[in-house]
Scaffold this active site. Structure first.
Site, mmCIF file in Angstrom:
data_model
loop_
_atom_site.group_PDB
_atom_site.id
_atom_site.type_symbol
_atom_site.label_atom_id
_atom_site.label_comp_id
_atom_site.label_asym_id
_atom_site.label_seq_id
_atom_site.Cartn_x
_atom_site.Cartn_y
_atom_site.Cartn_z
ATOM 1 C CE1 TYR A 193 -3.693 2.539 0.762
ATOM 2 C CE2 TYR A 193 -2.170 3.373 2.430
ATOM 3 C CZ TYR A 193 -3.319 3.515 1.673
ATOM 4 O OH TYR A 193 -4.090 4.650 1.810
ATOM 5 C CE LYS A 197 -3.603 5.017 -1.703
ATOM 6 N NZ LYS A 197 -4.666 5.480 -2.624
#
Length: 292
Positions: A193, A197
């Protein structure tokens, strides 16, 4: 001057006119209005998507909501519909997997003919976070996170830019990133994750560079939003871990978690004309988490 891979210098054709300059005669209240335009929201059934949809209706825009579910099943969807009616805005919902390139094109072909106003905005909220120790995290899960958070964001931005180009309409995009693109989160194993990002930050800068000054397409501003920890149903499970509540609240300068409504004004600012000289930037709204 940029060079091709063969080393030959080539000239890029940039705009000669100065794009979208500010207008000091406009009232400040108008700088946050979104009248006479359509805004697309992906991940529209999530906690952030529905909250932003209501705010965008209050600012006067029509909205096309896109998400995986065949029908809108958000707990507060009635509030979204009520906001559309109250502000006399058009609301559309369509099912879409943002990672499916063909489906993205087909979905745009479905809703574009029914729009009252041209597409001038995008809020890309669709995203996925999967936790797990990096030593055990499956490659398939890592690819899924990257596919949704990065490829999916790119595909929806690409399709939106193509439509803006077709109609010769300027616009503004907000790609939802995270403070996790800057730092690692204590107590949570989210390498995939976090990496995704950080990629959204770079995607934002790269698209802004391409779409901000080329004469062959209209001016499209691209910025990202990096939220800090948000108290929602999605974070409730993580917060049940002993010590996690105090860890997360103590990790930022305001010593609390945010709520979804605190991202309404930042997103409206980036979508609207008040941010006319802002592109390729990230607006970090994290309670000071990354500023220690």
């Amino acid at each position: 001057m940029p060079q091709t891979s063969e080393g030959n210098v080539h000239a890029l054709h940039y705009r000669e006119a100065k794009p979208s300059q500010g207008d000091s005669s406009r009232p400040v209240s108008e700088l946050f209005r979104l009248d006479n335009r359509t805004v697309i929201i992906t991940g529209a059934l999530g906690f952030l998507g529905t909250t932003l949809a209501i705010a965008i209706f209050e600012s006067g825009a029509d909205i096309v909501c896109l998400d995986l579910s065949p029908t809108p099943n958000a707990a507060n969807w009635n509030d979204v519909e009520d906001a559309a009616k109250k502000h006399q805005c058009q609301l559309s919902y369509l099912q879409l997997d943002v990672t499916d390139e063909n489906a993205v094109s087909e979905t745009f072909a479905k809703f574009v003919p029914s729009l009252r106003y041209p597409i001038k905005g995008l809020v890309a909220c669709a995203g996925l976070s999967l936790n797990g120790p990096a030593t055990e995290f499956p490659a398939s899960s890592f690819r899924k996170v990257l596919d949704i958070n990065v490829t999916g964001t790119f595909l929806i931005a690409q399709a939106t830019a193509r439509e803006m180009t077709r109609t010769n309409t300027t616009g503004s995009m907000v790609l939802v990133a995270s403070m996790s693109g800057y730092c690692s989160n204590k107590g949570v194993d989210t390498a995939g994750y976090n990496a995704s990002k950080a990629a959204v930050h770079q995607l934002t800068r790269s698209l802004a560079a391409e779409w901000g000054s080329r004469v062959e397409i209209p001016l499209i501003r691209v910025n990202s939003l990096s939220p800090g920890y948000i108290r929602t149903a999605a974070t409730a499970e993580s917060l049940q871990k002993p010590g996690m509540e105090s860890q997360w609240t103590g990790d930022n300068m305001l010593y609390r978690l945010s709520t979804a409504d605190e991202f309404r004004a930042p997103v409206l600012f980036m979508l609207a004309d008040g941010s006319s000289f802002m592109t390729g930037a990230d607006l970090r709204v994290d309670g000071g988490h990354c500023s220690w």
